[in-house]
Design an enzyme around this catalytic site. Structure first.
Site, PDB file in Angstrom:
ATOM      1  N   GLU A  70       0.837  -1.212   0.000  1.00 13.52           N
ATOM      2  CA  GLU A  70       0.000   0.000   0.000  1.00 13.52           C
ATOM      3  C   GLU A  70       0.862   1.248   0.000  1.00 13.52           C
ATOM      4  OE1 GLU A  70      -3.161  -1.414   3.153  1.00 13.52           O
ATOM      5  OE2 GLU A  70      -2.556   0.686   3.425  1.00 13.52           O
ATOM      6  N   CYS A  88       3.414   8.344   1.566  1.00 15.03           N
ATOM      7  CA  CYS A  88       3.834   7.429   2.624  1.00 15.03           C
ATOM      8  C   CYS A  88       4.163   6.090   1.974  1.00 15.03           C
ATOM      9  CB  CYS A  88       2.685   7.273   3.625  1.00 15.03           C
ATOM     10  SG  CYS A  88       3.014   6.076   4.923  1.00 15.03           S
ATOM     11  N   CYS A 133       5.978  -7.233   8.953  1.00 13.70           N
ATOM     12  CA  CYS A 133       6.972  -6.585   9.818  1.00 13.70           C
ATOM     13  C   CYS A 133       7.259  -7.500  10.998  1.00 13.70           C
ATOM     14  CB  CYS A 133       6.433  -5.243  10.308  1.00 13.70           C
ATOM     15  SG  CYS A 133       7.591  -4.373  11.396  1.00 13.70           S
ATOM     16  N   CYS A 182       4.596  -5.151  16.938  1.00 10.48           N
ATOM     17  CA  CYS A 182       3.938  -4.328  17.967  1.00 10.48           C
ATOM     18  C   CYS A 182       2.484  -4.801  18.115  1.00 10.48           C
ATOM     19  CB  CYS A 182       3.988  -2.859  17.578  1.00 10.48           C
ATOM     20  SG  CYS A 182       5.667  -2.300  17.279  1.00 10.48           S
ATOM     21  N   CYS A 199      -0.488  -2.968  16.168  1.00 10.97           N
ATOM     22  CA  CYS A 199      -0.318  -2.633  14.743  1.00 10.97           C
ATOM     23  C   CYS A 199      -0.791  -3.753  13.838  1.00 10.97           C
ATOM     24  CB  CYS A 199       1.154  -2.332  14.480  1.00 10.97           C
ATOM     25  SG  CYS A 199       1.544  -2.057  12.745  1.00 10.97           S
ATOM     26  N   CYS A 220      -2.244   3.421   7.513  1.00  8.58           N
ATOM     27  CA  CYS A 220      -0.835   3.021   7.437  1.00  8.58           C
ATOM     28  C   CYS A 220      -0.097   3.798   8.497  1.00  8.58           C
ATOM     29  CB  CYS A 220      -0.208   3.181   6.029  1.00  8.58           C
ATOM     30  SG  CYS A 220       0.686   4.674   5.641  1.00  8.58           S
TER      31      CYS A 220
HETATM   32  N1  SAH Z   1       7.769   0.592  11.640  1.00  7.33           N
HETATM   33  C1  SAH Z   1       7.903   1.987  11.730  1.00  7.33           C
HETATM   34  C2  SAH Z   1       7.186   2.742  10.642  1.00  7.33           C
HETATM   35  C3  SAH Z   1       5.858   2.217  10.217  1.00  7.33           C
HETATM   36  S1  SAH Z   1       4.548   2.347  11.376  1.00  7.33           S
HETATM   37  C4  SAH Z   1       7.453   2.476  13.106  1.00  7.33           C
HETATM   38  O1  SAH Z   1       6.882   1.695  13.850  1.00  7.33           O
HETATM   39  O2  SAH Z   1       7.731   3.624  13.424  1.00  7.33           O
HETATM   40  C5  SAH Z   1       4.187   4.093  11.311  1.00  7.33           C
HETATM   41  C6  SAH Z   1       3.535   4.627  12.545  1.00  7.33           C
HETATM   42  O3  SAH Z   1       2.177   4.190  12.653  1.00  7.33           O
HETATM   43  C7  SAH Z   1       4.204   4.199  13.832  1.00  7.33           C
HETATM   44  O4  SAH Z   1       4.331   5.287  14.724  1.00  7.33           O
HETATM   45  C8  SAH Z   1       3.237   3.179  14.351  1.00  7.33           C
HETATM   46  O5  SAH Z   1       3.407   2.967  15.714  1.00  7.33           O
HETATM   47  C9  SAH Z   1       1.915   3.787  13.981  1.00  7.33           C
HETATM   48  N2  SAH Z   1       0.788   2.858  14.021  1.00  7.33           N
HETATM   49  C10 SAH Z   1       0.804   1.530  13.839  1.00  7.33           C
HETATM   50  N3  SAH Z   1      -0.433   1.016  13.972  1.00  7.33           N
HETATM   51  C11 SAH Z   1      -1.257   2.062  14.226  1.00  7.33           C
HETATM   52  C12 SAH Z   1      -2.654   2.186  14.470  1.00  7.33           C
HETATM   53  N4  SAH Z   1      -3.445   1.137  14.453  1.00  7.33           N
HETATM   54  N5  SAH Z   1      -3.163   3.416  14.723  1.00  7.33           N
HETATM   55  C13 SAH Z   1      -2.345   4.495  14.728  1.00  7.33           C
HETATM   56  N6  SAH Z   1      -1.029   4.447  14.508  1.00  7.33           N
HETATM   57  C14 SAH Z   1      -0.485   3.240  14.263  1.00  7.33           C
HETATM   58 FE1  SF4 Z   2       6.261  -2.848  12.509  1.00 14.24          FE
HETATM   59 FE2  SF4 Z   2       3.849  -1.851  12.972  1.00 14.24          FE
HETATM   60 FE3  SF4 Z   2       5.613  -1.952  14.935  1.00 14.24          FE
HETATM   61 FE4  SF4 Z   2       5.977  -0.199  12.918  1.00 14.24          FE
HETATM   62  S1  SF4 Z   2       4.313  -0.198  14.410  1.00 14.24           S
HETATM   63  S2  SF4 Z   2       7.498  -1.572  13.854  1.00 14.24           S
HETATM   64  S3  SF4 Z   2       5.135  -1.400  11.226  1.00 14.24           S
HETATM   65  S4  SF4 Z   2       4.726  -3.711  13.874  1.00 14.24           S
END
Ligand code: SAH
Ligand code: SF4
Length: 384
Positions: A90, A103, A110, A114, A117, A338
């Site tokens: 995406e 973006c 990944c 987390c 996520c 995203c």
């Molecule tokens: N992996 C990197 C970049 C991709 S995620 C990182 O974690 O920073 C980009 C951002 O989106 C991160 O700050 C992540 O924590 C946030 N994010 C992930 N899932 C989300 C969600 N469901 N709602 C809001 N932000 C989210």
């Molecule tokens: Fe990976 Fe999502 Fe954690 Fe970013 S927030 S490091 S994309 S699992």
């Protein structure tokens, strides 16, 4: 085959020389790719036939097949692409008052995992090549070119699916190509890389020649909360993460953005806000906090914080003189998250309240906080 978009100008020049051509041919190819922005090798009409043949044998032009393009009311546009191995990615285009940002996705799935996520639910299947990352940007720029509105992508956020510092070299090549002054020339200060906090890579990033921005997904003010939602915190606990961030600041003297998603009852209490303010107090001139309302994911129990809780959190940070904004979601109806949400000052949002109402709210909250603090101190006294 690799995508041509993954070649930095230096690498392309080496390749052209290896094929027995003069180096100015590389400059010509570069121009076709990034200034004229054609959509095939055959459109590069000033190249000799043998070079065109060599290009076609070695590189793919466009590794992306468009599956879906969706545009939201605020013009946010989400592109779903299929790669040559049928994997789906995406990319999101956003319209801001300061320009257009894209973006990009850096990995399929990944491994950081987390808890909150959606991407973290899918283990990494592979890294994207630099060319596959750059192709996302170029596809969108060419899409804009075709619409004939003379719109240019001005900003890049590396915040799509994936952990960019777990695909470091490809992400850095992508940045070199997008930033190249003879190409798209997207300024370093307009490029932001977001990491979940791979401390050693933050130190490495600090040494890069192109001064791009760093965003750190903090999401918690202490190890206990952070480890609960981000297992990477067990590997790089906050002490190590902050040591790396301080080194980054020392080396670059550049600002760090802290992303903080607001999850109901998990990390959004006033105590958390105060702890966060205390944590970043020493670097507050160079720190910026983005509060992000959590975008719920069906598979987990986390919910978005109440607006009140977000406002209170914001107020506490402001009272502590911490630079802070609340990001508003972008193109929610097309599920464009995203993790990317458009910035909007909370102040703007709350502009509807009269100054007296705002002051009354602020005072009430302050009193509540004081009462809570006193209760806590009393509890601690009792415990001793
Ligand atoms: N992996 C990197 C970049 C991709 S995620 C990182 O974690 O920073 C980009 C951002 O989106 C991160 O700050 C992540 O924590 C946030 N994010 C992930 N899932 C989300 C969600 N469901 N709602 C809001 N932000 C989210
Ligand atoms: Fe990976 Fe999502 Fe954690 Fe970013 S927030 S490091 S994309 S699992």
């Amino acid at each position: 085959m690799k995508a041509i978009y993954g070649m930095t100008r230096a690498k392309l020049t080496d390749w052209v020389l290896e094929q027995g051509h003069k180096s100015y041919r590389a400059e010509q190819i570069w121009q076709w790719l990034y200034i004229k922005r054609v959509d095939s090798f055959q459109a590069m009409t000033n190249l000799p036939q043998d070079l065109l043949g060599q290009l076609e044998e070695t590189f793919t032009f466009n590794p992306l097949k468009t599956i879906v393009v969706q545009q939201a009311e605020d013009k946010t546009t989400k592109f779903l692409f299929e790669l040559e191995d049928k994997m789906l990615i995406e990319t999101v285009l956003m319209y801001h008052n300061y320009g257009l940002s894209v973006c990009v996705t850096t990995q399929i799935g990944c491994d950081i995992g987390c808890k909150f996520c959606a991407s973290g639910l899918i283990p990494k299947q592979r890294d994207l090549e630099a060319g596959e990352i750059m192709a996302q940007l170029m596809f969108i720029q060419r899409h804009l070119d075709q619409e004939g509105l003379d719109e240019r992508v001005s900003h890049i956020v590396v915040m799509g699916i994936g952990e960019p510092f777990d695909n470091y070299d490809n992400v850095m090549d992508f940045i070199r190509i997008a930033n190249d002054q003879k190409g798209l020339n997207i300024g370093a200060r307009r490029i932001t890389v977001s990491t979940s906090g791979l401390a050693p890579m933050i130190k490495k990033y600090a040494q890069e020649a192109i001064p791009t921005n760093l965003a750190v997904s903090l999401h918690a003010p202490n190890d206990q909360v952070r480890s609960y939602i981000m297992r990477i915190n067990n590997k790089y606990p906050m002490s190590e993460l902050f040591e790396a961030i301080y080194e980054y600041i020392d080396v670059t003297n550049r600002r760090v953005t802290f992303e903080y998603i607001m999850i109901d009852g998990v990390n959004d209490q006033p105590e958390h806000a105060q702890e966060l303010a205390d944590l970043i107090q020493p670097m507050k001139k160079l720190a910026y906090v983005n509060l992000i309302p959590y975008n719920p994911v069906a598979e987990n129990p986390f919910r978005r914080s109440e607006l009140e809780a977000i406002e209170e959190f914001f107020d506490i940070l402001m009272q502590n003189d911490i630079n802070c904004v609340v990001r508003r979601e972008h193109g929610t109806e097309i599920d464009a998250a995203c993790g990317q949400l458009r910035s909007q000052h909370m102040k703007e949002k709350r502009a509807k309240l009269s100054p007296q109402e705002r002051e009354a709210r602020r005072k009430a909250r302050q009193e509540e906080r004081q009462a809570r603090r006193q209760a806590r101190l009393a509890r601690e006294d009792l415990a001793q």
